[in-house]
Design an enzyme around this catalytic site. Sequence first.
Site, short mmCIF file in Angstrom:
data_model
loop_
_atom_site.label_atom_id
_atom_site.label_comp_id
_atom_site.label_asym_id
_atom_site.label_seq_id
_atom_site.Cartn_x
_atom_site.Cartn_y
_atom_site.Cartn_z
CG LEU A 152 6.12 1.51 4.43
CD1 LEU A 152 7.31 1.70 3.50
CD2 LEU A 152 5.67 2.85 5.03
NE ARG A 211 5.88 -5.04 -8.95
CZ ARG A 211 6.94 -4.90 -8.17
NH1 ARG A 211 8.05 -5.57 -8.44
NH2 ARG A 211 6.91 -4.11 -7.11
C1 UD1 Z 1 10.94 -2.69 -1.96
C2 UD1 Z 1 12.34 -2.07 -1.73
C3 UD1 Z 1 13.40 -3.09 -2.12
C4 UD1 Z 1 13.20 -4.36 -1.32
C5 UD1 Z 1 11.78 -4.90 -1.46
C6 UD1 Z 1 11.57 -6.02 -0.49
C7 UD1 Z 1 12.04 0.30 -2.13
C8 UD1 Z 1 12.34 1.43 -3.05
N1 UD1 Z 1 12.47 -0.88 -2.51
O1 UD1 Z 1 10.83 -2.91 -3.35
O2 UD1 Z 1 14.69 -2.57 -1.89
O3 UD1 Z 1 14.15 -5.34 -1.75
O4 UD1 Z 1 10.82 -3.88 -1.19
O5 UD1 Z 1 10.34 -6.65 -0.68
O6 UD1 Z 1 11.45 0.52 -1.10
N2 UD1 Z 1 4.33 1.62 -0.76
C9 UD1 Z 1 3.58 2.66 -0.27
N3 UD1 Z 1 3.51 3.81 -0.99
C10 UD1 Z 1 4.15 3.96 -2.17
C11 UD1 Z 1 4.92 2.89 -2.67
C12 UD1 Z 1 4.99 1.74 -1.94
O7 UD1 Z 1 2.97 2.57 0.81
O8 UD1 Z 1 4.06 5.05 -2.75
C13 UD1 Z 1 4.38 0.39 0.01
C14 UD1 Z 1 3.74 -0.78 -0.70
O9 UD1 Z 1 2.37 -0.90 -0.39
C15 UD1 Z 1 4.55 -1.96 -0.20
C16 UD1 Z 1 5.90 -1.34 0.15
O10 UD1 Z 1 5.71 0.03 0.22
O11 UD1 Z 1 4.00 -2.54 0.96
C17 UD1 Z 1 7.00 -1.68 -0.86
O12 UD1 Z 1 6.60 -1.25 -2.14
P1 UD1 Z 1 6.85 -2.17 -3.41
O13 UD1 Z 1 6.39 -1.42 -4.59
O14 UD1 Z 1 6.33 -3.51 -3.20
O15 UD1 Z 1 8.45 -2.17 -3.40
P2 UD1 Z 1 9.43 -3.22 -4.10
O16 UD1 Z 1 9.60 -2.87 -5.50
O17 UD1 Z 1 9.01 -4.60 -3.78
CA CA Z 2 7.34 -5.51 -2.65
#
Ligand code: UD1
Ligand code: CA
Length: 450
Positions: free
Chosen positions: A9, A16
């Site tokens: 993903l 941030r």
């Molecule tokens: C996420 C997890 C959290 C975990 C943490 C670990 C969720 C809801 N939460 O939180 O439980 O402890 O990772 O690091 O998943 N992304 C997409 N499309 C989107 C949103 C996100 O591709 O619409 C991808 C981002 O690029 C990223 C990943 O998903 O690589 C995680 O997204 P991020 O916003 O970093 O989630 P966290 O808040 O860190």
């Molecule tokens: Ca993250």
Amino acid sequence: MNKTAVVILAAGEGTRMKSSLPKVLHNVCGRPMIGWVIESIMALRPYGTYIVVGHQADLVKEKSARKEIVFVEQKKQLGSGHALMQAEQKLKHFHGSILVLCADTPLIRTETLSVLLNFHSREKNAATVLSVINDNPFGYGRIIRSPSGQVEKIVEEKDASREIKKIKEINSGIYCFESPLVWDALKNIKAENAKKEYYLTDAVDILNRQGNKVGGCTICGANEVMGVNSRVELASAEKAKRFEILEKLMISGVTIIDPSNTYISADAAIGGDTVILPGTTIEGKTVIGSNCRIGPFAFVSDAKIGNFVQVRSSYIYDSEIGNESQIGPFSHIRPGTIIKTGVKVGNFSEIKKSTLEDGSKVNHLTYIGDATVGKKVNIGAGTITCNYDGVKKHKTIIGDRSFIGSNVNFVAPVEIGSDAVIGAGSTITDDVPSKALAIARARQVNKIRK
Ligand code: UD1
Ligand code: CA
């Protein structure tokens, strides 16, 4: 082990980070975060590798393209669950395990992913979450276990009660899901949470409620699954990765005097018994031989350095340094330079796109640009090649064993034969034959003072 496909993903903006560059393209030890994640899965030889891109998709694709990778687009970033849904078209007929990773966990290792995959297939789970006990769980999703030890659900920091926030077992953001089962579960995710996003973590609760088995594979060492969301975390990841790289080098026989003050790219190769002194940075695909002393305060980028070489407080870019040569202190070796065996380049000397043959010396305050310098040439202090006429660059050629006095200007193009001597302070505009003595300066006059 089950047949495995991988989904990474990488569509999020990474707000941030407060950056115009997508988060997953920020470098950790000279490589974009996503590059490290891709590398970690390649050794697993997956059935297929899919990357979900969205924010600045073209740039992310360009920087992570490989022939094994298929990109899928998430047009709107509606959350990690919605991100995984985008891979359904490609994988809905796939029967096997889907390893899901986030592109912002650059420290993950292949070995750990294998542990997760083995655990998942051994336990015959519908889904397995890779978790870790983290003494500072802030910001991560918390793992809620059932009395029998299965993972019941994951609660995000923003949605957690005070009690749940005390839980130290966190979600790494790395999971294994059974396909095609997972696609149906994803359809049931709702954006009813603090961030109004479709959380992938909700798939755990849904799969449980549909009567499936969801497990948690807990590993030691919170560092490895550290998620990088801010520049503060980026610096922590950089530090951890840096130590990993340095440790490998030390184990292979390189001495690193102060690992907390040494910066070496993962793509660099360094031979045994070489000593790296503090304040040194080694970038790119630099290759350094054995028994060298590099530093203190050396900066070496994409260079090829032989054995028994010394580099002190100097900059070297895209150049070759032969065995037993000594560079610095305070030398600047610019791209395209080839320095052969036993050469000395000393204080405040700059060499650009030039070749220095065996045993030559350029010890003090000199600029050599676009030149070919033969063997055992001595170049006196303050000598410069005037290689640029304002429009074009020109070459200076100096033959073997010639002795160049101090403060000579070579107005290029100009060629000096071998065994020639150039008087100090000369401005050489014409070629000098071999074995000649050239003096090109006004004769001194001493006058009586009035
Ligand atoms: C996420 C997890 C959290 C975990 C943490 C670990 C969720 C809801 N939460 O939180 O439980 O402890 O990772 O690091 O998943 N992304 C997409 N499309 C989107 C949103 C996100 O591709 O619409 C991808 C981002 O690029 C990223 C990943 O998903 O690589 C995680 O997204 P991020 O916003 O970093 O989630 P966290 O808040 O860190
Ligand atoms: Ca993250």
